[in-house]
Design a protein around this motif. Structure first.
Motif, PDB file in Angstrom:
ATOM      1  N   ILE A 193       0.835  -1.206   0.000  1.00  9.04           N
ATOM      2  CA  ILE A 193       0.000   0.000   0.000  1.00  9.04           C
ATOM      3  C   ILE A 193       0.866   1.251   0.000  1.00  9.04           C
ATOM      4  O   ILE A 193       0.606   2.203  -0.737  1.00  9.04           O
ATOM      5  N   ARG A 194       1.919   1.239   0.826  1.00  6.68           N
ATOM      6  CA  ARG A 194       2.816   2.402   0.862  1.00  6.68           C
ATOM      7  C   ARG A 194       3.536   2.570  -0.473  1.00  6.68           C
ATOM      8  O   ARG A 194       3.684   3.688  -0.979  1.00  6.68           O
ATOM      9  N   LEU A 195       3.966   1.463  -1.056  1.00  7.48           N
ATOM     10  CA  LEU A 195       4.660   1.532  -2.347  1.00  7.48           C
ATOM     11  C   LEU A 195       3.745   2.097  -3.417  1.00  7.48           C
ATOM     12  O   LEU A 195       4.142   2.967  -4.192  1.00  7.48           O
ATOM     13  N   LEU A 196       2.512   1.622  -3.433  1.00  8.35           N
ATOM     14  CA  LEU A 196       1.574   2.100  -4.445  1.00  8.35           C
ATOM     15  C   LEU A 196       1.330   3.592  -4.308  1.00  8.35           C
ATOM     16  O   LEU A 196       1.204   4.309  -5.292  1.00  8.35           O
ATOM     17  N   GLY A 197       1.269   4.076  -3.066  1.00 12.20           N
ATOM     18  CA  GLY A 197       1.063   5.499  -2.843  1.00 12.20           C
ATOM     19  C   GLY A 197       2.261   6.345  -3.210  1.00 12.20           C
ATOM     20  O   GLY A 197       2.114   7.492  -3.640  1.00 12.20           O
ATOM     21  N   ARG A 198       3.467   5.769  -3.073  1.00 14.31           N
ATOM     22  CA  ARG A 198       4.685   6.553  -3.301  1.00 14.31           C
ATOM     23  C   ARG A 198       5.221   6.471  -4.720  1.00 14.31           C
ATOM     24  O   ARG A 198       5.972   7.357  -5.143  1.00 14.31           O
ATOM     25  N   MET A 199       4.843   5.378  -5.418  1.00 11.62           N
ATOM     26  CA  MET A 199       5.570   5.117  -6.659  1.00 11.62           C
ATOM     27  C   MET A 199       5.038   5.885  -7.869  1.00 11.62           C
ATOM     28  O   MET A 199       5.603   5.781  -8.946  1.00 11.62           O
ATOM     29  N   TYR A 200       3.972   6.664  -7.691  1.00 13.94           N
ATOM     30  CA  TYR A 200       3.426   7.403  -8.820  1.00 13.94           C
ATOM     31  C   TYR A 200       4.469   8.370  -9.372  1.00 13.94           C
ATOM     32  O   TYR A 200       4.979   9.239  -8.669  1.00 13.94           O
ATOM     33  N   GLU A 201       4.798   8.180 -10.628  1.00  5.30           N
ATOM     34  CA  GLU A 201       5.752   9.051 -11.312  1.00  5.30           C
ATOM     35  C   GLU A 201       5.029   9.687 -12.492  1.00  5.30           C
ATOM     36  O   GLU A 201       4.782   9.045 -13.510  1.00  5.30           O
ATOM     37  N   LEU A 238      -4.030   5.158  -8.201  1.00  9.92           N
ATOM     38  CA  LEU A 238      -2.885   4.621  -7.470  1.00  9.92           C
ATOM     39  C   LEU A 238      -2.922   4.984  -5.991  1.00  9.92           C
ATOM     40  O   LEU A 238      -2.459   4.217  -5.141  1.00  9.92           O
ATOM     41  N   ARG A 239      -3.457   6.144  -5.682  1.00  5.92           N
ATOM     42  CA  ARG A 239      -3.381   6.651  -4.318  1.00  5.92           C
ATOM     43  C   ARG A 239      -4.657   6.417  -3.507  1.00  5.92           C
ATOM     44  O   ARG A 239      -4.690   6.746  -2.319  1.00  5.92           O
ATOM     45  N   ASP A 240      -5.684   5.887  -4.119  1.00  6.90           N
ATOM     46  CA  ASP A 240      -6.917   5.638  -3.386  1.00  6.90           C
ATOM     47  C   ASP A 240      -6.687   4.507  -2.377  1.00  6.90           C
ATOM     48  O   ASP A 240      -6.258   3.410  -2.749  1.00  6.90           O
ATOM     49  N   PRO A 241      -6.970   4.733  -1.090  1.00  5.11           N
ATOM     50  CA  PRO A 241      -6.666   3.716  -0.086  1.00  5.11           C
ATOM     51  C   PRO A 241      -7.478   2.439  -0.253  1.00  5.11           C
ATOM     52  O   PRO A 241      -6.980   1.352   0.065  1.00  5.11           O
ATOM     53  N   ILE A 242      -8.714   2.543  -0.735  1.00  4.74           N
ATOM     54  CA  ILE A 242      -9.545   1.351  -0.925  1.00  4.74           C
ATOM     55  C   ILE A 242      -8.966   0.487  -2.042  1.00  4.74           C
ATOM     56  O   ILE A 242      -8.820  -0.738  -1.900  1.00  4.74           O
ATOM     57  N   ILE A 243      -8.627   1.133  -3.155  1.00  6.05           N
ATOM     58  CA  ILE A 243      -8.085   0.389  -4.286  1.00  6.05           C
ATOM     59  C   ILE A 243      -6.698  -0.153  -3.963  1.00  6.05           C
ATOM     60  O   ILE A 243      -6.362  -1.297  -4.295  1.00  6.05           O
ATOM     61  N   ALA A 244      -5.881   0.657  -3.285  1.00  4.92           N
ATOM     62  CA  ALA A 244      -4.541   0.203  -2.905  1.00  4.92           C
ATOM     63  C   ALA A 244      -4.618  -1.021  -1.997  1.00  4.92           C
ATOM     64  O   ALA A 244      -3.826  -1.963  -2.129  1.00  4.92           O
ATOM     65  N   GLY A 245      -5.578  -1.023  -1.072  1.00  7.96           N
ATOM     66  CA  GLY A 245      -5.745  -2.183  -0.210  1.00  7.96           C
ATOM     67  C   GLY A 245      -6.159  -3.412  -0.998  1.00  7.96           C
ATOM     68  O   GLY A 245      -5.689  -4.527  -0.730  1.00  7.96           O
ATOM     69  N   TYR A 246      -7.023  -3.210  -1.995  1.00  5.40           N
ATOM     70  CA  TYR A 246      -7.444  -4.321  -2.855  1.00  5.40           C
ATOM     71  C   TYR A 246      -6.249  -4.886  -3.615  1.00  5.40           C
ATOM     72  O   TYR A 246      -6.069  -6.102  -3.717  1.00  5.40           O
ATOM     73  N   VAL A 247      -5.439  -4.000  -4.173  1.00  5.77           N
ATOM     74  CA  VAL A 247      -4.267  -4.434  -4.914  1.00  5.77           C
ATOM     75  C   VAL A 247      -3.356  -5.265  -4.016  1.00  5.77           C
ATOM     76  O   VAL A 247      -2.893  -6.350  -4.398  1.00  5.77           O
ATOM     77  N   ALA A 248      -3.103  -4.768  -2.829  1.00 10.07           N
ATOM     78  CA  ALA A 248      -2.238  -5.486  -1.902  1.00 10.07           C
ATOM     79  C   ALA A 248      -2.813  -6.865  -1.578  1.00 10.07           C
ATOM     80  O   ALA A 248      -2.076  -7.867  -1.541  1.00 10.07           O
ATOM     81  N   ASP A 249      -4.109  -6.923  -1.354  1.00  7.39           N
ATOM     82  CA  ASP A 249      -4.743  -8.196  -1.033  1.00  7.39           C
ATOM     83  C   ASP A 249      -4.647  -9.183  -2.193  1.00  7.39           C
ATOM     84  O   ASP A 249      -4.432 -10.380  -1.994  1.00  7.39           O
ATOM     85  N   ARG A 250      -4.812  -8.684  -3.420  1.00  3.40           N
ATOM     86  CA  ARG A 250      -4.735  -9.582  -4.573  1.00  3.40           C
ATOM     87  C   ARG A 250      -3.312 -10.122  -4.735  1.00  3.40           C
ATOM     88  O   ARG A 250      -3.105 -11.265  -5.116  1.00  3.40           O
ATOM     89  N   VAL A 251      -2.335  -9.257  -4.501  1.00  5.87           N
ATOM     90  CA  VAL A 251      -0.948  -9.696  -4.632  1.00  5.87           C
ATOM     91  C   VAL A 251      -0.625 -10.757  -3.586  1.00  5.87           C
ATOM     92  O   VAL A 251       0.111 -11.710  -3.841  1.00  5.87           O
TER      93      VAL A 251
END
Length: 278
Positions: A51-59, A88-101
């Motif tokens: 989740i932290r990576l997804l929030g930080r990695m936006y370039e 990328l920065r939405d906490p709900i979507i970021a949590g979903y991404v992390a869970d899927r991974v």
């Protein structure tokens, strides 16, 4: 007719697939996943790490360059770039991404790259949860996108033979040509669908409800097709969708969604929900 409806939700993943390609490229593609409990001792990533990576990695420039390559420019480019950041920065979507991974059997090594296909479906999962106004608008845009696709790619998309990667790129190129107001509303709905998909998962239906929706779809299609000059040829295309050429398959798909959109009220809502089920 079920082999035609399932092609339409695939269009929704166009920009989202770009976002996740960027995300997954930032991760070690050979790192095994065994569950969050092991992350601290094996060097694997945890849910919080992801989740932290997804929030930080936006370039911005990387995403902008990718979108520009797909045909976005001017105000649409700015809008799409911001939409990528929002996703990328939405906490709900970021949590979903992390869970899927991390959603693999404990102790079973699975390369992160193999999870990519799972990530693109979060918007599709949420479509059926949208209110009718948003769902209707979403499919109006999908209709526009289908109409803007080159015939050979449109035909492949309708038959389901176009790869997810090519589908995403082709539909993104079509979306890039939408007017800015329409694209802004489309992205608003897309973001909401992603959030709903992450929170609620796919909508479940009953056989009775599905049969009723499909009966409405078939009736609308029958009424619509009889009015076209080549009705017999179009019906033959539906019957032999896997063997007709791309031009005929594309026309069949375009007439199908046009027919569905002639429905109104509750019938329209149930039909669009049925088309939106993953």
């Amino acid at each position: 007719m079920r082999h035609i409806p399932v092609i339409f939700p695939a269009f929704s993943s166009a920009l989202f697939s770009v976002v996740f390609r960027v995300f997954l490229c930032a991760l070690p593609l050979t790192a095994p996943l065994a569950g969050p409990a092991m992350a601290q001792t094996t060097g694997e990533v945890s849910r919080a790490d992801l989740i932290r990576l997804l929030g930080r990695m936006y370039e911005e420039e990387t995403v902008r360059a990718d979108l520009r390559r797909l045909g976005f420019k001017g105000e649409n480019l700015e809008l799409a770039t911001q939409h990528a950041a929002n996703m990328l920065r939405d906490p709900i979507i970021a949590g979903y991404v992390a869970d899927r991974v991390l959603a693999v059997q404990a102790g079973t090594p699975v390369p992160i790259a193999r999870t990519q296909g799972l990530l693109w479906g979060v918007i599709d999962q949420g479509l059926a949860h949208l209110p009718l106004r948003d769902l209707h608008y979403y499919y109006l845009v999908e209709q526009t996108v289908l109409g803007a696709m080159p015939t050979h790619l449109c035909g492949q998309a309708v038959r389901g033979t176009l790869s997810p990667e090519r589908m995403a790129e082709t539909t993104a190129r079509a979306a890039a040509r939408l007017n800015t107001a329409g694209l802004r509303n489309y992205y608003r709905i897309q973001l909401r669908a992603a959030q709903l998909g992450a929170q609620r998962g796919p909508l479940t239906t009953t056989p009775k409800r599905a049969a009723k929706a499909e009966a409405s779809i078939f009736a609308a299609l029958t009424r619509y097709i009889v009015a076209v000059p080549d009705a017999a040829l179009v019906m033959d295309s539906f019957a032999r969708l896997g063997t007709v050429d791309n031009a005929r398959a594309c026309r069949a798909g375009q007439l199908f969604i046009a027919a569905v959109l002639t429905l109104e009220g509750r019938e329209l809502q149930e039909a669009l929900i049925q088309l939106s089920l993953p």
